[in-house]
Write an enzyme that holds these catalytic residues in place. Structure first.
Site, mmCIF file in Angstrom:
data_model
loop_
_atom_site.group_PDB
_atom_site.id
_atom_site.type_symbol
_atom_site.label_atom_id
_atom_site.label_comp_id
_atom_site.label_asym_id
_atom_site.label_seq_id
_atom_site.Cartn_x
_atom_site.Cartn_y
_atom_site.Cartn_z
ATOM 1 N N TYR A 101 0.844 -1.200 0.000
ATOM 2 C CA TYR A 101 0.000 0.000 0.000
ATOM 3 C C TYR A 101 0.872 1.240 0.000
ATOM 4 O O TYR A 101 1.816 1.348 0.788
ATOM 5 C CB TYR A 101 -0.899 0.016 1.249
ATOM 6 N N GLU A 189 -3.684 7.362 -4.014
ATOM 7 C CA GLU A 189 -3.458 6.070 -3.373
ATOM 8 C C GLU A 189 -3.217 4.961 -4.403
ATOM 9 O O GLU A 189 -3.878 4.922 -5.439
ATOM 10 C CB GLU A 189 -4.729 5.771 -2.571
#
Ligand code: GDP
Ligand code: MN
Length: 376
Positions: A101, A189
């Site tokens: 992530y 993101e």
């Protein structure tokens, strides 16, 4: 403003970040054609403005063009968390060795843009933060110096101990920062950032939220707005030039001024109520705006009362009172209305409202209590 994965990936690619090649389509036949052209397995990915599409069945692996057709047929029209899938992204399937992530958001608490990275990617980052916070590294970015290479390296090494891979991650992290600043994002993101079978990193998923207040600087991004995917009430509000945010409570609020609107919501919460929305009708007392505001609020089936909170400065309270009367005559609302008007021409306003039997007051506390009583 939210944009789709395929649009975020277009932006990533423009900034030099590695993304799997893909095309957005609206029909199963087109999905098949893309798969034929690629000549290898593809993924069919629902394009809706929510996360967790994978779990909801909106992301499918397709071993050949026929499977791409069938999966596209299944995913198109699917309902994912209340949103209908109208577009799908067909991308080459990536051989996944690991999922990480990488994200950056504006953090109001530290007044910085903060990078967050984790080797535990692919899943909901809030869940990682809750259950295994030691698997997350954060780095607040100095607004003057920007993200410095050593900071990017520290973040990269936290996910990839192998320096060769970490170097690729540094490049991606630095570029993600450029994207974030370049498009005036409030969030950017990559989840997951994937290490593929050839040892290369690639952004398998992409999410960018744009700051509405920066959109005027990016007319090309404004065009990415997908009206199909937005809250209908918010679109209507934008057309009527109202600042509106839908919430989940039952007290509809119509207020002049953003600060007063926030204070009204705070007070509703303080006395145990739940606001159905944030709504700032602005400085004017324009009856059309009052009508538009009321219509938008009444469309929400949760709403059990409408609370007006108007402070008359330049706006004259009697004008607003007339606006309310006109709006009510036009819309014949199914819920009670309570009004707080104070300031310029307050007395005249009260006369008008009394004539039509609207409960009104000049106290903010009182009107909030009146509203809560109506939905109790
Ligand atoms: P999200 O569920 O909305 O976040 O959608 P993602 O694009 O992140 O996909 C969810 C999951 O599907 C990923 O974490 C992967 O595990 C899987 N996935 C997506 N694309 C591929 C791919 O190209 N190859 C493989 N093997 N899995 C994929
Ligand atoms: Mn994802």
């Amino acid at each position: 403003m939210k944009i789709h994965e395929y649009q975020a990936k277009e932006i990533f690619a423009k900034f030099g970040m590695p993304v799997p090649k893909g095309e957005v389509v609206m029909a199963p036949e087109e999905a098949r054609n893309v798969a034929i052209r690629y000549g290898k397995p593809v993924m069919v990915k629902a394009q809706v403005h929510v996360g967790g599409r994978g779990k909801a069945g909106g992301i499918k692996f397709c071993k050949d063009p026929d499977e791409a057709f069938l999966n596209a047929q299944e995913v198109l029209g699917m309902d994912i968390k209340g949103l209908t899938v109208k577009k799908i992204l067909v991308t080459e399937a990536v051989d996944i060795k690991s999922e990480a992530y990488v994200g950056i958001i504006t953090d109001r608490l530290t007044k910085k843009n903060v990078f967050m990275v984790s080797p535990a990617g692919g899943i909901d980052i809030e869940q990682v933060a809750r259950e295994t916070p030691d698997k997350i590294m954060k780095c607040g970015v100095d607004p003057i110096y920007g993200l410095r290479p050593f900071e990017a390296l520290k973040l990269a090494r936290f996910i990839y101990p192998d320096i060769k891979i970490a170097r690729q991650a540094v490049d991606i992290i630095m570029k993600l920062y450029n994207v974030f600043l370049g498009v005036d994002a409030s969030l950017a993101e990559i989840n997951p950032l994937v290490l593929d079978g050839n040892g290369m990193l690639v952004a398998l998923d992409a999410k960018i939220n744009l700051d509405d207040n920066g959109l005027f600087r990016h007319p090309e991004l404004e065009k990415m707005r997908d009206l199909d995917a937005e809250e209908p009430a918010e679109i209507e509000a934008k057309k009527a030039d109202l600042s509106f945010v839908k919430l989940n409570g039952n007290i509809g609020c119509i207020v002049n001024g953003a600060g007063l609107a926030m204070a009204t919501m705070d007070l509703v919460k303080y006395f145990g109520g739940e606001p159905a929305n944030f709504l700032d009708i602005g400085g004017s007392s324009n009856p059309e705006k009052v009508t538009a505001a009321m219509r938008i609020i009444l469309n929400d089936p949760n709403v059990g009362v409408i609370l007006f909170n108007i402070f008359g400065g330049i706006t004259r309270c009697d004008d607003v009172a007339n606006g309310i009367v006109q709006a009510v005559e036009k819309l014949n609302p199914r819920v009670p209305i309570v009004v707080r008007l104070t300031g310029t021409n307050e007395d005249k306003a009260k006369e008008i409202l009394d004539k039509y039997n609207f409960p009104s007051t000049n106290s903010m506390e009182e009107v909030v209590k009146m509203a809560i009583k109506e939905v109790a």
